[in-house]
Structure formats: structure tokens, C-alpha cells
Design an enzyme around this catalytic site. Structure first.
Site, short mmCIF file in Angstrom:
data_model
loop_
_atom_site.label_atom_id
_atom_site.label_comp_id
_atom_site.label_asym_id
_atom_site.label_seq_id
_atom_site.Cartn_x
_atom_site.Cartn_y
_atom_site.Cartn_z
N SER A 159 47.27 -10.11 7.93
CA SER A 159 46.82 -11.51 7.87
C SER A 159 47.53 -12.31 6.77
O SER A 159 47.36 -13.52 6.68
CB SER A 159 45.30 -11.55 7.62
OG SER A 159 45.01 -11.19 6.29
N THR A 169 37.35 -17.42 -7.64
CA THR A 169 37.49 -17.79 -6.23
C THR A 169 36.09 -17.95 -5.64
O THR A 169 35.17 -17.20 -5.96
CB THR A 169 38.29 -16.73 -5.46
OG1 THR A 169 37.64 -15.47 -5.57
CG2 THR A 169 39.70 -16.62 -5.99
N LEU A 170 35.96 -18.96 -4.77
CA LEU A 170 34.63 -19.32 -4.25
C LEU A 170 34.59 -19.27 -2.73
O LEU A 170 33.83 -20.00 -2.09
CB LEU A 170 34.26 -20.73 -4.74
CG LEU A 170 34.30 -20.94 -6.26
CD1 LEU A 170 34.12 -22.41 -6.61
CD2 LEU A 170 33.22 -20.09 -6.94
N ALA A 216 44.78 -16.47 5.51
CA ALA A 216 44.53 -15.04 5.71
C ALA A 216 43.23 -14.78 6.46
O ALA A 216 43.08 -13.74 7.10
CB ALA A 216 44.53 -14.32 4.37
N ASN A 219 48.33 -5.06 -0.82
CA ASN A 219 48.15 -6.39 -0.23
C ASN A 219 48.78 -7.47 -1.11
O ASN A 219 49.45 -8.38 -0.62
CB ASN A 219 46.66 -6.71 -0.06
CG ASN A 219 45.98 -5.84 0.99
OD1 ASN A 219 46.64 -5.25 1.84
ND2 ASN A 219 44.66 -5.73 0.92
N GLY A 246 36.71 -22.84 -2.04
CA GLY A 246 37.94 -23.00 -2.82
C GLY A 246 37.93 -22.15 -4.08
O GLY A 246 37.56 -20.98 -4.05
N GLY A 292 41.22 -12.64 -0.62
CA GLY A 292 41.34 -12.68 -2.08
C GLY A 292 42.72 -12.22 -2.53
O GLY A 292 43.30 -12.77 -3.47
N ASP A 293 43.27 -11.22 -1.84
CA ASP A 293 44.60 -10.72 -2.20
C ASP A 293 45.68 -11.75 -1.88
O ASP A 293 46.65 -11.90 -2.63
CB ASP A 293 44.88 -9.40 -1.48
CG ASP A 293 43.88 -8.33 -1.86
OD1 ASP A 293 43.46 -8.31 -3.03
OD2 ASP A 293 43.50 -7.53 -0.99
N GLU A 349 41.64 -0.81 -8.79
CA GLU A 349 41.46 0.33 -7.88
C GLU A 349 42.27 1.55 -8.32
O GLU A 349 42.37 2.52 -7.59
CB GLU A 349 41.83 -0.06 -6.45
CG GLU A 349 40.80 -1.00 -5.82
CD GLU A 349 41.06 -1.31 -4.36
OE1 GLU A 349 40.09 -1.64 -3.65
OE2 GLU A 349 42.22 -1.25 -3.91
O1 RIB Z 1 40.93 -6.68 -0.86
C1 RIB Z 1 40.90 -6.02 0.38
C2 RIB Z 1 41.23 -4.58 0.19
O2 RIB Z 1 40.20 -3.97 -0.55
C3 RIB Z 1 41.32 -3.80 1.47
O3 RIB Z 1 42.61 -3.80 2.02
C4 RIB Z 1 40.83 -2.41 1.05
O4 RIB Z 1 41.81 -1.43 1.10
C5 RIB Z 1 40.27 -2.59 -0.36
O5 RIB Z 1 41.14 -2.13 -1.30
#
Ligand code: RIB
Length: 302
Positions: free
Chosen positions: A286, A215-216, A277, A43, A220, A246-247, A138
Site C-alpha cells: 500500500s 499522528t491522529l 496507504a 515498511n 491528520g 503510520g509507516d 521492534e
Molecule cells: O506498522 C505496521 C507493521 O507493524 C506491520 O507490517 C507489522 O509487521 C507490524 O510490524
């Protein structure tokens, strides 16, 4: 053009819309089901590419159909992909979304869990010339630490999105230029349950990273550095799905950082991308383009 390296996860997201989040032991009848490409690493890589950066992604995929589909996403986004063979299964995320915007996510790491230090180190030439390296949690911590060291060696800024939050050694935090966490992750990592975001950020800064961004959500974000606390209020949008917001924030902040924009502008562009998003379903679909973020900010009067 900003050049970024992302070292992180790639998942296929299995998403069900539910009338609410289930309680422990409860079975609910949900609504529509969909699969979307996702994973925090992918993402953030796609977020940065859509915002105009040249992106290299280092990760691991399985031999399954999900792996093939995720490879195709990288090709479509014109991301330079350096992918380790991660065995049979690619990463998946089982996601439940509720109408109030809340969600639950459980990740089965699959191939992501096999990304190894030697493979990351073998990609060193890809780090040359990068302005920033984006990391999340992750993939194994050893791979994250190896990437942070390579970034340092090549003079790239290290942006760590510490999600999902786990206890981190100070030796890793000392290599981090920008730590991005949400409110819950900040409290967990700062060992300060219930503390306000400013207090958590100050505690995390004391452990070695120069800039902590919290991040909130709709409120914001704040950034805390040596000069104090900087605040960016949230943008008002009609939110339908917060997965991936968040991404989008991290990708936009990193691109703005790599382009040399000031911190307030990094926060503003991060919050704009995060807000946009939430207006569409799915994580990766998104993520906004540069034109969308610029147009949105123009309409906000900036
Ligand atoms: O931040 C959202 C992501 O968290 C999702 O796309 C999911 O795969 C997890 O990694």
C-alpha cells in the site's frame, strides 16, 4: 537525492480480514487470508525508497522461507541491505483487520529480537553521508540506542517512531531529533492516559527531543517544537486498510526532512502518504510512490 538509513524490523504479515475484531476468548470465522511483507523497519525503508530516497537497511532475518522472500523485497526496492543472520525464524506479525479500518497486530519478533549492538556498530560506514536515520522499537532497545549514537556521530538526524511504545530512557530520547508517535503511544509514553495529544507532546519534549509529531489517523497530525503547535488536517480518502499507514507517514516525513523541506511540508507529505496507504490492502503493497504522492497533493490544490 536524500540518503537514509533504517535500522529496524522485517516481518512477514499474516493477515485475515474479519467481520469485526474478536473479543477475549472468542473465535470468529474470518474472510480472506493473505501474506504481505511488512515490519515497521522494512515498511519505512520501502516507503522512503518509493519516495525517491537512497536507503540502507540494517536488520536481521531468519533462514526460513519468509527470510528469503523479505530479502527479495529489499532487492526489488533497490535497498542496500545489511542483514544479520537471526537464527531459524524471521519475524512475523499476526494481523486481523475489520471493515471499519480497525486492526489488531501481534508480532513474534523472531530474528528481529536478535539484532545485536555489535552488528549495528559494524555497519558504521553505511551511516556516513546519511541525512537521517529512522528507528522503531521492534528490535532490541540496545540496537536502537547504538544506531542513534552512530547517527549522532555522523551528523544525521535521528527520527524515532516509538512503536510499539515502551518506556524509554531519557538518555535515548536526548539523541532523538524527531519523535513520531500515534495518539495512544503518546499518552502511554508521556504517562498521561486520557490527556490530549498537545499535552502529551509537550511532556515528551520536556524529556529531551526537540520535535514531537503525533499522528491522529484520519484527523491528520500535529507537530510540537520550540515555536509551538503545527497542525496538518487529514486528507479525505476511501480507506480500506490502515495497516502500514503510520509507516508511510514516517517514511514520507523523513524523506521530506532529509530533502530540507520545511516542517509544514514534512507533515503534509507524511499525511498524504499515510492517507494513500489506507486506500490499498496490506502494509508494504500500500506504500505510495513519489509520483502518487505528488499527484495526490496536486489534486488537493497544493
Ligand atoms: O506498522 C505496521 C507493521 O507493524 C506491520 O507490517 C507489522 O509487521 C507490524 O510490524
Amino acid at each position: 537525492m536524500a540518503r537514509l538509513v533504517v535500522v529496524g524490523s522485517l516481518n512477514m504479515d499474516l493477515v485475515v480480514q474479519s467481520p469485526r475484531l474478536p473479543g477475549p476468548g472468542e473465535t470468529l470465522l474470518g474472510g480472506p487470508f493473505a501474506t504481505f511483507p511488512g515490519g515497521k523497519g522494512l515498511n519505512q525503508a520501502v516507503a522512503a525508497a518509493r519516495l525517491g530516497a537512497t536507503v540502507t537497511m540494517v536488520g536481521a532475518l531468519g533462514k526460513d522461507d519468509f527470510g528469503g522472500a523479505l530479502r527479495a523485497v529489499l532487492a526489488t526496492a533497490r535497498i542496500d541491505a545489511r542483514l544479520q543472520d537471526g537464527g531459524e525464524h524471521s519475524g512475523i506479525a499476526v494481523i486481523t483487520t475489520a471493515p471499519d479500518g480497525e486492526n489488531t497486530i501481534v508480532v513474534a519478533p523472531g530474528a528481529n529480537g536478535r539484532l545485536d549492538t555489535a552488528f549495528v556498530q559494524a555497519q558504521e560506514h553505511g551511516f556516513a553521508g546519511a541525512a537521517a536515520v529512522l528507528l522503531q522499537l521492534e528490535v532490541p532497545l540496545a540496537a536502537v540506542a547504538a544506531a542513534a549514537q552512530l547517527a549522532r556521530r555522523h551528523g544525521a538526524r535521528v527520527v524515532l517512531n516509538a512503536a510499539p511504545a515502551v518506556p524509554l530512557p531519557d538518555s535515548l530520547l536526548a539523541h532523538v531529533d524527531v519523535l513520531v508517535v500515534n495518539r495512544g503511544e503518546a499518552a502511554l509514553m508521556a504517562h498521561a492516559p486520557g490527556a490530549d495529544p498537545e499535552t502529551c507532546a509537550a511532556r515528551l519534549r520536556a524529556r529531551g527531543c526537540g520535535l514531537v509529531v503525533v499522528t491522529l489517523g484520519a484527523q491528520g497530525a500535529i507537530a510540537v517544537d520550540a515555536s509551538g503547535v503545527h497542525r496538518q488536517p487529514g486528507f479525505v480518502v476511501v480507506s480500506v486498510d490502515t495497516v502500514g499507514a503510520g509507516d508511510a507517514f514516517v517514511g514520507a516525513l523523513a524523506v521530506a526532512l532529509a530533502e530540507g523541506l520545511p516542517l509544514v511540508e514534512q507533515l503534509r507529505r507524511g499525511c498524504a502518504a499515510g492517507a494513500l496507504a489506507t486506500t490499498r490492502r496490506g502494509a508494504l503493497p500500500s506504500l505510495p510512490t513519489r509520483e502518487e504522492v505528488d499527484g495526490f497533493l496536486r489534486r488537493q490544490g497544493g
